[in-house]
Write a protein that holds these residues in place. Structure first.
Motif, PDB file in Angstrom:
ATOM      1  N   LEU A  11       1.871   6.958   9.353  1.00  0.00           N
ATOM      2  CA  LEU A  11       0.568   6.305   9.390  1.00  0.00           C
ATOM      3  C   LEU A  11      -0.408   7.082   8.527  1.00  0.00           C
ATOM      4  O   LEU A  11      -0.543   8.297   8.669  1.00  0.00           O
ATOM      5  N   ARG A  38      10.404  -2.646  -0.748  1.00  0.00           N
ATOM      6  CA  ARG A  38       9.669  -2.698   0.506  1.00  0.00           C
ATOM      7  C   ARG A  38       9.648  -4.112   1.048  1.00  0.00           C
ATOM      8  O   ARG A  38       9.776  -5.088   0.314  1.00  0.00           O
ATOM      9  N   ALA A  40       7.374  -6.261   3.977  1.00  0.00           N
ATOM     10  CA  ALA A  40       6.332  -6.385   4.980  1.00  0.00           C
ATOM     11  C   ALA A  40       6.721  -7.476   5.969  1.00  0.00           C
ATOM     12  O   ALA A  40       7.509  -8.368   5.644  1.00  0.00           O
ATOM     13  N   VAL A  87      -4.078  -1.012   2.410  1.00  0.00           N
ATOM     14  CA  VAL A  87      -3.555  -1.705   3.578  1.00  0.00           C
ATOM     15  C   VAL A  87      -2.378  -2.597   3.190  1.00  0.00           C
ATOM     16  O   VAL A  87      -1.402  -2.726   3.940  1.00  0.00           O
ATOM     17  N   ASP A  89      -0.104  -2.055   1.226  1.00  0.00           N
ATOM     18  CA  ASP A  89       1.119  -1.296   1.017  1.00  0.00           C
ATOM     19  C   ASP A  89       1.934  -1.147   2.303  1.00  0.00           C
ATOM     20  O   ASP A  89       3.050  -0.623   2.272  1.00  0.00           O
ATOM     21  N   THR A  90       1.384  -1.566   3.411  1.00  0.00           N
ATOM     22  CA  THR A  90       2.081  -1.463   4.690  1.00  0.00           C
ATOM     23  C   THR A  90       3.376  -2.256   4.649  1.00  0.00           C
ATOM     24  O   THR A  90       3.378  -3.453   4.368  1.00  0.00           O
ATOM     25  N   ALA A  91       4.486  -1.584   4.919  1.00  0.00           N
ATOM     26  CA  ALA A  91       5.799  -2.209   4.861  1.00  0.00           C
ATOM     27  C   ALA A  91       6.853  -1.190   5.261  1.00  0.00           C
ATOM     28  O   ALA A  91       6.565   0.001   5.410  1.00  0.00           O
ATOM     29  N   GLN A 109       9.114   3.385   7.789  1.00  0.00           N
ATOM     30  CA  GLN A 109       7.889   2.603   7.968  1.00  0.00           C
ATOM     31  C   GLN A 109       6.688   3.316   7.371  1.00  0.00           C
ATOM     32  O   GLN A 109       6.444   4.495   7.649  1.00  0.00           O
ATOM     33  N   VAL A 110       5.945   2.590   6.569  1.00  0.00           N
ATOM     34  CA  VAL A 110       4.675   3.071   6.038  1.00  0.00           C
ATOM     35  C   VAL A 110       3.582   2.141   6.546  1.00  0.00           C
ATOM     36  O   VAL A 110       3.630   0.934   6.313  1.00  0.00           O
ATOM     37  N   THR A 111       2.624   2.697   7.255  1.00  0.00           N
ATOM     38  CA  THR A 111       1.518   1.919   7.783  1.00  0.00           C
ATOM     39  C   THR A 111       0.217   2.498   7.264  1.00  0.00           C
ATOM     40  O   THR A 111      -0.080   3.672   7.481  1.00  0.00           O
ATOM     41  N   VAL A 112      -0.541   1.672   6.578  1.00  0.00           N
ATOM     42  CA  VAL A 112      -1.831   2.072   6.026  1.00  0.00           C
ATOM     43  C   VAL A 112      -2.909   1.352   6.820  1.00  0.00           C
ATOM     44  O   VAL A 112      -3.013   0.121   6.772  1.00  0.00           O
ATOM     45  N   SER A 113      -3.690   2.107   7.549  1.00  0.00           N
ATOM     46  CA  SER A 113      -4.697   1.519   8.419  1.00  0.00           C
ATOM     47  C   SER A 113      -5.823   2.509   8.653  1.00  0.00           C
ATOM     48  O   SER A 113      -5.609   3.717   8.711  1.00  0.00           O
TER      49      SER A 113
END
Length: 114
Positions: A11, A38, A40, A87, A89-91, A109-113
């Protein structure tokens, strides 16, 4: 046996950075093309970046200028440096190696938040 293990996901806030790694066993990165993809939620898997045996790289327009793909052949490890994350890029990010067969890692997992 061929195994690809991704790591480095997590994250992160928008504008932050992550470096993904893909460690291989049973295959030599030095003689095969490699790439990061990736996927999503609710979307198809898409190419992020590829690198050939000769070192040529290709990036998706959405990440060009922000992401850098590289490899360490001696360590059989593929990297994806991700800067200025958004955001979008989240996937789940997957490592791929292409021989006569296609090999995939399990994904990270990559989560951009915020």
């Amino acid at each position: 046996q061929v195994q690809l293990v991704e790591s480095g996901g997590g994250l992160v806030q928008p504008g932050g950075s992550l470096r993904l790694s893909c460690a291989a066993s049973g295959i030599s990165f030095g003689f095969n093309a490699m790439g990061w993809y990736r996927q999503a939620p609710g979307k198809q898997r898409e190419l992020v970046a590829t690198i050939t045996t000769g070192g040529s790289t290709i990036y998706a327009d959405s990440v060009k200028g922000r992401f850098t793909i590289s490899r360490d052949n001696a360590k059989n490890t593929l990297y994806l440096q991700m800067n200025s994350l958004e955001v979008e890029d989240t996937a789940v990010y997957y490592c791929k190696v292409q021989t006569p067969y296609t090999y995939w890692g399990q994904g990270t997992q990559v989560t951009v938040s915020s």
